[in-house]
Motif scaffolding. Structure first.
Motif, PDB file in Angstrom:
ATOM      1  N   GLY A   1     -18.243 -54.744  41.530  1.00  0.00           N
ATOM      2  CA  GLY A   1     -18.526 -56.143  40.764  1.00  0.00           C
ATOM      3  C   GLY A   1     -18.189 -56.594  39.599  1.00  0.00           C
ATOM      4  O   GLY A   1     -18.295 -57.526  39.129  1.00  0.00           O
ATOM      5  N   PHE A   2     -17.169 -55.713  39.096  1.00  0.00           N
ATOM      6  CA  PHE A   2     -16.471 -55.991  37.776  1.00  0.00           C
ATOM      7  C   PHE A   2     -15.245 -56.600  37.979  1.00  0.00           C
ATOM      8  O   PHE A   2     -14.566 -56.134  38.790  1.00  0.00           O
ATOM      9  CB  PHE A   2     -16.517 -54.695  36.913  1.00  0.00           C
ATOM     10  N   MET A   3     -14.900 -57.593  37.322  1.00  0.00           N
ATOM     11  CA  MET A   3     -13.517 -58.245  37.540  1.00  0.00           C
ATOM     12  C   MET A   3     -12.637 -58.349  36.135  1.00  0.00           C
ATOM     13  O   MET A   3     -13.158 -58.269  35.174  1.00  0.00           O
ATOM     14  CB  MET A   3     -13.739 -59.663  37.844  1.00  0.00           C
ATOM     15  N   ILE A   4     -11.495 -58.053  36.443  1.00  0.00           N
ATOM     16  CA  ILE A   4     -10.504 -58.043  35.072  1.00  0.00           C
ATOM     17  C   ILE A   4      -9.379 -59.247  35.709  1.00  0.00           C
ATOM     18  O   ILE A   4      -8.702 -59.212  36.838  1.00  0.00           O
ATOM     19  CB  ILE A   4      -9.842 -56.763  35.046  1.00  0.00           C
TER      20      ILE A   4
ATOM     21  N   ASN B   1       1.352 -54.914  35.225  1.00  0.00           N
ATOM     22  CA  ASN B   1       1.575 -55.924  36.275  1.00  0.00           C
ATOM     23  C   ASN B   1       0.525 -56.480  37.110  1.00  0.00           C
ATOM     24  O   ASN B   1       0.503 -57.408  37.316  1.00  0.00           O
ATOM     25  CB  ASN B   1       3.064 -55.615  36.921  1.00  0.00           C
ATOM     26  N   ASN B   2      -0.120 -55.236  37.544  1.00  0.00           N
ATOM     27  CA  ASN B   2      -0.986 -55.654  38.676  1.00  0.00           C
ATOM     28  C   ASN B   2      -2.400 -55.049  38.312  1.00  0.00           C
ATOM     29  O   ASN B   2      -2.775 -54.024  38.318  1.00  0.00           O
ATOM     30  CB  ASN B   2      -0.738 -54.816  39.861  1.00  0.00           C
ATOM     31  N   LEU B   3      -3.190 -56.085  37.732  1.00  0.00           N
ATOM     32  CA  LEU B   3      -4.566 -55.818  37.247  1.00  0.00           C
ATOM     33  C   LEU B   3      -5.487 -55.441  38.525  1.00  0.00           C
ATOM     34  O   LEU B   3      -6.653 -54.740  38.307  1.00  0.00           O
ATOM     35  CB  LEU B   3      -5.367 -56.881  36.422  1.00  0.00           C
ATOM     36  N   ASP B   4      -5.235 -55.769  39.502  1.00  0.00           N
ATOM     37  CA  ASP B   4      -5.959 -55.493  40.591  1.00  0.00           C
ATOM     38  C   ASP B   4      -6.185 -54.005  41.020  1.00  0.00           C
ATOM     39  O   ASP B   4      -7.008 -53.653  41.682  1.00  0.00           O
ATOM     40  CB  ASP B   4      -5.606 -56.309  42.230  1.00  0.00           C
TER      41      ASP B   4
ATOM     42  N   GLU C   1     -17.204 -49.346  30.001  1.00  0.00           N
ATOM     43  CA  GLU C   1     -17.930 -49.291  28.853  1.00  0.00           C
ATOM     44  C   GLU C   1     -18.481 -50.904  28.810  1.00  0.00           C
ATOM     45  O   GLU C   1     -19.598 -51.152  28.454  1.00  0.00           O
ATOM     46  CB  GLU C   1     -17.121 -49.075  27.572  1.00  0.00           C
ATOM     47  N   ALA C   2     -17.722 -51.891  29.129  1.00  0.00           N
ATOM     48  CA  ALA C   2     -17.878 -53.129  29.067  1.00  0.00           C
ATOM     49  C   ALA C   2     -19.164 -53.540  29.978  1.00  0.00           C
ATOM     50  O   ALA C   2     -19.937 -54.315  29.823  1.00  0.00           O
ATOM     51  CB  ALA C   2     -16.980 -54.279  29.398  1.00  0.00           C
ATOM     52  N   LYS C   3     -18.905 -52.787  31.058  1.00  0.00           N
ATOM     53  CA  LYS C   3     -20.061 -53.055  32.124  1.00  0.00           C
ATOM     54  C   LYS C   3     -21.247 -52.461  31.619  1.00  0.00           C
ATOM     55  O   LYS C   3     -22.739 -53.068  31.954  1.00  0.00           O
ATOM     56  CB  LYS C   3     -19.832 -52.328  33.513  1.00  0.00           C
ATOM     57  N   ARG C   4     -21.334 -51.448  30.995  1.00  0.00           N
ATOM     58  CA  ARG C   4     -22.555 -50.704  30.321  1.00  0.00           C
ATOM     59  C   ARG C   4     -23.048 -51.577  29.149  1.00  0.00           C
ATOM     60  O   ARG C   4     -24.350 -51.609  29.075  1.00  0.00           O
ATOM     61  CB  ARG C   4     -22.075 -49.287  29.713  1.00  0.00           C
ATOM     62  N   TYR C   5     -22.180 -52.614  28.589  1.00  0.00           N
ATOM     63  CA  TYR C   5     -22.603 -53.303  27.728  1.00  0.00           C
ATOM     64  C   TYR C   5     -23.401 -54.568  28.123  1.00  0.00           C
ATOM     65  O   TYR C   5     -24.027 -55.290  27.409  1.00  0.00           O
ATOM     66  CB  TYR C   5     -21.641 -53.602  26.542  1.00  0.00           C
ATOM     67  N   GLY C   6     -23.043 -54.933  29.600  1.00  0.00           N
ATOM     68  CA  GLY C   6     -23.809 -55.920  29.966  1.00  0.00           C
ATOM     69  C   GLY C   6     -22.579 -56.852  30.605  1.00  0.00           C
ATOM     70  O   GLY C   6     -23.331 -58.050  30.871  1.00  0.00           O
ATOM     71  N   TYR C   7     -21.579 -56.755  30.681  1.00  0.00           N
ATOM     72  CA  TYR C   7     -20.532 -57.601  30.908  1.00  0.00           C
ATOM     73  C   TYR C   7     -20.102 -57.680  32.260  1.00  0.00           C
ATOM     74  O   TYR C   7     -20.022 -56.665  32.915  1.00  0.00           O
ATOM     75  CB  TYR C   7     -19.257 -57.825  30.310  1.00  0.00           C
ATOM     76  N   SER C   8     -19.792 -58.717  33.074  1.00  0.00           N
ATOM     77  CA  SER C   8     -19.614 -58.539  34.369  1.00  0.00           C
ATOM     78  C   SER C   8     -18.130 -59.006  34.731  1.00  0.00           C
ATOM     79  O   SER C   8     -17.415 -58.696  35.863  1.00  0.00           O
ATOM     80  CB  SER C   8     -20.259 -59.691  35.286  1.00  0.00           C
ATOM     81  N   GLY C   9     -17.409 -59.230  33.702  1.00  0.00           N
ATOM     82  CA  GLY C   9     -15.840 -59.431  33.720  1.00  0.00           C
ATOM     83  C   GLY C   9     -15.188 -59.711  32.372  1.00  0.00           C
ATOM     84  O   GLY C   9     -15.910 -59.952  31.619  1.00  0.00           O
ATOM     85  N   ILE C  10     -14.000 -59.323  32.374  1.00  0.00           N
ATOM     86  CA  ILE C  10     -13.102 -59.500  31.035  1.00  0.00           C
ATOM     87  C   ILE C  10     -11.803 -60.181  31.452  1.00  0.00           C
ATOM     88  O   ILE C  10     -11.394 -60.091  32.646  1.00  0.00           O
ATOM     89  CB  ILE C  10     -13.065 -58.165  30.347  1.00  0.00           C
ATOM     90  N   ALA C  11     -11.245 -60.858  30.396  1.00  0.00           N
ATOM     91  CA  ALA C  11      -9.989 -61.270  30.831  1.00  0.00           C
ATOM     92  C   ALA C  11      -9.071 -60.669  29.745  1.00  0.00           C
ATOM     93  O   ALA C  11      -9.321 -60.658  28.599  1.00  0.00           O
ATOM     94  CB  ALA C  11      -9.847 -62.947  30.535  1.00  0.00           C
TER      95      ALA C  11
ATOM     96  N   TYR D   1     -19.355 -62.829  30.539  1.00  0.00           N
ATOM     97  CA  TYR D   1     -17.666 -62.537  30.603  1.00  0.00           C
ATOM     98  C   TYR D   1     -17.024 -62.817  29.262  1.00  0.00           C
ATOM     99  O   TYR D   1     -17.602 -63.570  28.288  1.00  0.00           O
ATOM    100  CB  TYR D   1     -17.143 -63.902  31.390  1.00  0.00           C
ATOM    101  N   ASP D   2     -16.338 -61.989  28.965  1.00  0.00           N
ATOM    102  CA  ASP D   2     -15.449 -62.057  27.758  1.00  0.00           C
ATOM    103  C   ASP D   2     -14.047 -62.352  28.114  1.00  0.00           C
ATOM    104  O   ASP D   2     -13.234 -61.545  28.574  1.00  0.00           O
ATOM    105  CB  ASP D   2     -15.460 -60.735  26.987  1.00  0.00           C
ATOM    106  N   LEU D   3     -13.381 -63.562  27.800  1.00  0.00           N
ATOM    107  CA  LEU D   3     -12.342 -64.164  28.234  1.00  0.00           C
ATOM    108  C   LEU D   3     -11.140 -63.827  27.405  1.00  0.00           C
ATOM    109  O   LEU D   3     -10.108 -64.170  27.395  1.00  0.00           O
ATOM    110  CB  LEU D   3     -12.243 -65.403  28.699  1.00  0.00           C
ATOM    111  N   ALA D   4     -11.191 -63.222  26.182  1.00  0.00           N
ATOM    112  CA  ALA D   4     -10.030 -62.603  25.295  1.00  0.00           C
ATOM    113  C   ALA D   4     -10.293 -61.301  24.899  1.00  0.00           C
ATOM    114  O   ALA D   4     -10.592 -61.200  23.922  1.00  0.00           O
ATOM    115  CB  ALA D   4     -10.163 -63.666  24.455  1.00  0.00           C
ATOM    116  N   VAL D   5      -9.732 -60.373  25.794  1.00  0.00           N
ATOM    117  CA  VAL D   5      -9.513 -59.075  25.326  1.00  0.00           C
ATOM    118  C   VAL D   5      -8.226 -58.646  25.010  1.00  0.00           C
ATOM    119  O   VAL D   5      -7.398 -58.954  26.073  1.00  0.00           O
ATOM    120  CB  VAL D   5     -10.177 -57.942  26.286  1.00  0.00           C
TER     121      VAL D   5
END
Lengths: 221, 159
Positions: free
Chosen positions: A55-58, A45-48, A28-38, A9-13
């Protein structure tokens, strides 16, 4: 099994500049191997509703920029998001580590044993920003490496949680977890610590922010 | 004269992919990598890394380094951010002990993966003119957060 076969996870994008869309960044982040970013202070307003890979979460992350006395109020206001304070002067750092409920103190330049102890009590994680190593050159980078080295020393001594992030603000700033670990190696972080800083520590913070979590030790199952 | 096998320096070959806004030539890339290494490790460290750009076709490439310096090389590659003012990032595909290994295992695999039809659900497609060296020019993101930006960009292209 390699250390790097895990969810990162990268918590500071940062909010993306130059018209790069969040969706594209997520793929792109998923391709690099991340499963989630913040995303820090998201404009959307609505990141959902942002389209993202399976399986990727923001998540939203709020960067609090207030005078030291006001940090507590801000924490109450945005309690449900990931909360971050960017390290600054000694007063600010002190107020941050003493504030219950804060998650990350990002790269404090003036850190000492007293602050580290307070951070241990309030379980504030210490942020390491490899983005400064990537983007800076020369004297500035030397200073940042120096800061990170001392922060790492305190984090080890007091068992603080560490968060490793590149603070990307565009597609081209993104680095894979292995690259991040290599960059963290420049200031003495071991591979295992780096992996934990991208996996265990973020997961712990996300667990705290989930709806089922009530307080330390109490959770709805 | 050939070096004795026991005295030969052990090397590793790193396959990488370059992502850039503009086309990057071989000379520019090798210059930028060596700059980045010099600023990170100095003359002594760079000498120990024994780096050399072996091949680069505009998108994929292979770089050589000493066996025990792969992490340092990775860090130096990660620090490359700009070439001639255009944003660039280098993504390491994998490390191998032979050039053939690096080519077959990583670069060819990566090309095969890309040439396969993309999953329809991804929604990530870009329109753009492709140059000879595969670098996308005038790239437009067609799944943006703000739909207005596409209109504006495509208008600029028509001009």
């Amino acid at each position: 099994m390699s250390l790097f076969d895990a969810r990162f996870y990268d918590l500071a994008v940062h909010s993306l500049e130059n018209g790069d869309s969040t969706t594209r960044f997520a793929f792109e982040a998923k391709r690099y191997g991340y499963s989630g970013i913040a995303i820090i202070n998201p404009e959307l307003n609505n990141l959902d509703q942002v389209r993202k890979p399976d399986g990727f979460m923001i998540y939203p992350c709020i960067e609090i920029s207030a005078v030291p006395g006001k940090i507590r109020n801000e924490i109450k206001k945005y309690g449900s998001s990931i909360l971050m304070v960017r390290g600054g002067g000694e007063d600010l750092n002190r107020a941050a580590v003493e504030a219950e409920g804060l998650d990350i103190l990002m790269q404090p330049a003036k850190f000492n044993n007293v602050l580290a102890k307070a951070a241990e009590d309030t379980s504030v994680a210490l942020g390491f920003n490899t983005g400064t190593i990537i983007r800076m050159r020369g004297e500035v980078r030397v200073r940042e490496l120096r800061i990170m080295k001392t922060n790492l020393m305190y984090a080890r001594k007091y068992g603080l949680r560490m968060i490793l992030t590149g603070e990307p603000s565009s597609l081209y700033d993104l680095r894979s977890p292995r690259d991040m670990a290599a960059l963290a190696g420049l200031f003495g972080m071991t591979e295992k610590e780096a992996v934990d800083a991208m996996r265990m520590a973020p997961l712990e913070i996300l667990r705290k922010k989930s709806r089922d979590y009530i307080q330390e030790g109490v959770e709805i199952l | 004269m050939k070096t004795l096998p026991v005295l030969r320096e052990k090397k590793r070959y790193m396959a990488f992919k370059v992502m850039s806004e503009q086309a990057v030539t071989r000379y520019e890339l090798s210059d930028e990598i060596s700059n980045s290494m010099h600023s990170l490790f100095g003359d002594k460290g760079t000498g120990e890394i024994n780096a050399g750009l072996l091949s680069y076709d505009g998108r994929y490439g292979i770089i050589r380094c000493a066996r025990d310096k792969t992490i340092d090389t990775r860090a130096a590659l990660a620090c490359v951010t700009r070439v001639r003012g255009a944003r660039v990032s280098i993504f390491v595909l994998g490390i191998s002990g032979t050039i053939r290994g690096a080519t077959e295992k990583f670069i060819q695999q990566c090309i095969i993966k890309e040439s396969e039809p993309e999953n329809k659900n991804t929604g990530i497609r870009t329109i753009g003119r492709r140059e000879n060296d595969h670098t996308v020019k005038n790239e437009i993101d067609i799944s943006p957060d703000n739909p207005l930006s596409v209109k504006k960009k495509s208008f600029e292209n028509e001009m």
